[in-house]
Enzyme design. Structure first.
Site, short mmCIF file in Angstrom:
data_model
loop_
_atom_site.label_atom_id
_atom_site.label_comp_id
_atom_site.label_asym_id
_atom_site.label_seq_id
_atom_site.Cartn_x
_atom_site.Cartn_y
_atom_site.Cartn_z
N HIS A 71 0.86 -1.19 0.00
CA HIS A 71 0.00 0.00 0.00
C HIS A 71 0.89 1.24 0.00
O HIS A 71 0.93 2.01 0.97
CB HIS A 71 -0.89 -0.03 1.24
CG HIS A 71 -2.08 0.89 1.16
ND1 HIS A 71 -2.34 1.70 0.08
CD2 HIS A 71 -3.08 1.15 2.07
CE1 HIS A 71 -3.45 2.39 0.30
NE2 HIS A 71 -3.91 2.08 1.49
N ASP A 98 -2.58 -1.32 12.41
CA ASP A 98 -3.60 -1.41 11.37
C ASP A 98 -4.69 -2.34 11.87
O ASP A 98 -4.51 -3.07 12.85
CB ASP A 98 -2.98 -1.93 10.07
CG ASP A 98 -3.88 -1.74 8.86
OD1 ASP A 98 -4.94 -1.10 8.99
OD2 ASP A 98 -3.53 -2.24 7.77
#
Length: 303
Positions: free
Chosen positions: A132, A223
């Site tokens: 990402h 996360d």
């Protein structure tokens, strides 16, 4: 004719290029704050393909492109023939005739790589199961706005060794900071990602507890424990419980350490409200900087 500039992964670009993108994003942010909207992308079109849903990626790319004079076409999985059997190569060839750049948010890294291989225009990685990079560019921008250069600093990761963690590893190698990762044995970062980082001289440390990771760290990152497509959600929650970022864990980092989360957050799981809404949290600045970092990426790709 110059080569097409794809933004596929942080580990595929050199430090100077990454710095240039960050600097450009920061300059465009300053323009935005001053009410200036240079029409860099006038007459340009970005096609965005979403095979995974999104809030921040879609909004930040669309607003960023439009603020600088460009146009956007958005397709989800049902609206794209990619989801109906058309090959990635054929899709790439067609979209290259219509658009000036393509952003894709998908699952398999091979789709991204195939799209770039056959596209005649820049391709941008909006997220894959393996990385990402746009998120981490925004994160680096955010850290440096608050604390100066990230070079030589210590970043602590607590939780799942997922695609976002992989991109943090890539960035540590390229930009010269230490990353310590505390992850359950069953959710470690991929061995090939760690091996490549070691081969390239990156300071990437795998530690046995969240407390060891955050000890004296400048930045603490986590996360969500259950992402799109993850199975065995309850098992994941149980194995990741020792990696929750709470006030006690943050106390082990430097007194001026920052906290980041790429969002969406599952409050009470990977992070407590006390940390998320606390004085060390910069998650809202981080979310805003998706807009500005991606303007920098688009600017570099479309030069």
């Amino acid at each position: 004719m110059s080569a097409v500039r794809h933004f596929l992964d942080i580990d595929q670009l050199d430090a100077g290029t990454l710095r240039g993108i960050l600097d450009r994003g920061s300059a465009l942010k300053a323009d935005w704050r001053n009410g200036e909207r240079p029409q860099l992308f006038a007459g340009k079109t970005l096609v965005m393909i979403f095979e995974k849903p999104s809030t921040r990626t879609r909004t930040s790319f669309q607003v960023g492109m439009q603020q600088l004079g460009g146009m956007v076409v958005v397709m989800n999985e049902k609206e794209s023939q990619l989801g109906q059997g058309e090959t990635v190569a054929d899709t790439a060839r067609v979209l290259s005739r219509y658009a000036d750049a393509i952003m894709i948010r998908t699952d398999a890294q091979t789709k991204l790589d195939d799209l770039a291989a056959y596209a005649g225009v820049p391709v941008i990685n909006g997220l894959t199961d393996e990385s990402h990079p746009c998120q981490i560019m925004a994160d680096i921008m955010t850290y440096e706005e608050h604390r100066g250069s990230i070079a030589g600093r210590v970043v602590a990761w607590s939780g799942d060794g997922n695609n976002v963690a992989n991109s943090w590893i890539h960035a540590a190698v390229k930009l010269g900071f230490t990353i310590r990762l505390a992850c359950p044995d069953s959710l470690q970062p991929p061995a090939d990602v760690l091996a490549r980082a070691a081969d390239e001289g990156g300071d990437v440390q795998i530690v046995d507890s969240a407390r060891a990771a955050v000890d004296g760290a400048d930045l603490v990152v986590t996360d969500t424990w259950v992402s799109m497509g993850d199975k065995n959600a309850e098992m994941r929650r149980q194995v990741l419980l020792p990696y929750q970022v709470d006030a006690a864990l943050m106390a082990g980092a430097k007194s001026d350490a920052l906290f980041m989360h790429c969002l969406p957050a599952h409050r009470g799981e990977e992070v407590t409200d006390e940390v998320m809404d606390g004085p060390q949290s910069v998650v809202w600045d981080e979310a805003e900087n998706r807009l500005h970092a991606q303007k920098g990426i688009l600017s570099w790709c479309l030069e």
